[in-house]
Design an enzyme around this catalytic site. Structure first.
Site, mmCIF file in Angstrom:
data_model
loop_
_atom_site.group_PDB
_atom_site.id
_atom_site.type_symbol
_atom_site.label_atom_id
_atom_site.label_comp_id
_atom_site.label_asym_id
_atom_site.label_seq_id
_atom_site.Cartn_x
_atom_site.Cartn_y
_atom_site.Cartn_z
ATOM 1 N N VAL A 8 0.876 -1.168 0.000
ATOM 2 C CA VAL A 8 0.000 0.000 0.000
ATOM 3 C C VAL A 8 0.911 1.216 0.000
ATOM 4 O O VAL A 8 2.066 1.149 0.410
ATOM 5 C CB VAL A 8 -0.969 0.059 1.210
ATOM 6 C CG1 VAL A 8 -1.990 -1.064 1.129
ATOM 7 C CG2 VAL A 8 -0.232 0.035 2.520
ATOM 8 N N SER A 9 0.394 2.330 -0.483
ATOM 9 C CA SER A 9 1.199 3.542 -0.562
ATOM 10 C C SER A 9 1.517 4.082 0.821
ATOM 11 O O SER A 9 0.700 4.031 1.728
ATOM 12 C CB SER A 9 0.467 4.606 -1.378
ATOM 13 O OG SER A 9 0.356 4.189 -2.709
ATOM 14 N N LYS A 10 2.722 4.602 0.932
ATOM 15 C CA LYS A 10 3.169 5.201 2.188
ATOM 16 C C LYS A 10 2.289 6.399 2.508
ATOM 17 O O LYS A 10 1.957 7.189 1.646
ATOM 18 C CB LYS A 10 4.626 5.637 2.047
ATOM 19 C CG LYS A 10 5.274 6.031 3.322
ATOM 20 C CD LYS A 10 6.742 6.300 3.094
ATOM 21 C CE LYS A 10 7.421 6.556 4.429
ATOM 22 N NZ LYS A 10 8.849 6.715 4.271
#
Length: 140
Positions: A8-10
């Site tokens: 998942v995106s930071k």
């Protein structure tokens, strides 16, 4: 061995839980989780996973954009996986490079990437020529 990769995106409030569940249901014995941008190549867990691949392993990813958002990086990733003698499978798209049809699909993705790079190169050259013409036209 089936090896999963979940990302998942930071900074997102997203969770890897749905990806983890899907990867587990697909039979992954090991899942590498990451919280990082998919547009970056410098992802420690991804590289750790790649370093542990063996002949006959299959990397399983929930969706292609979880592996990378960059077509160039996807192709590089595929090269690294292939060099290890491993396969690649996407759960939401019907791509599995351990099958002839899946290898063909990834080759088509690679062909589109080459085509895109060729067009981009032409566009850059045309823009450069136009900028030079504009520069010379503005000179006294």
């Amino acid at each position: 061995m089936l090896i999963g990769y979940a990302r998942v995106s930071k900074g997102d409030e997203q969770s890897n839980k749905a990806q983890e569940r899907s990867l587990s249901e697909a039979g992954c014995k090991l899942v590498f989780e990451e919280r990082a941008s998919g547009g970056r190549w410098d992802r420690p867990r991804l590289h750790h996973m790649l370093a542990q691949l063996h002949d006959g392993d299959t990397v399983v990813v929930w969706r292609l954009d979880r592996a990378s958002r960059s077509l160039k990086d996807v192709l590089h990733l595929m090269d690294r996986i292939t060099a290890a003698g491993a396969g690649f499978r996407l759960l939401t798209e019907a791509i599995d490079t351990t099958t002839p049809a899946g290898r063909m699909m990834m080759q088509m993705v690679g062909s589109f990437a080459k085509f895109e790079r060729a067009l981009s190169g032409r566009k850059s050259l045309a823009e450069h020529r136009q900028n030079m013409e504009n520069f010379h036209a503005d000179q006294p």
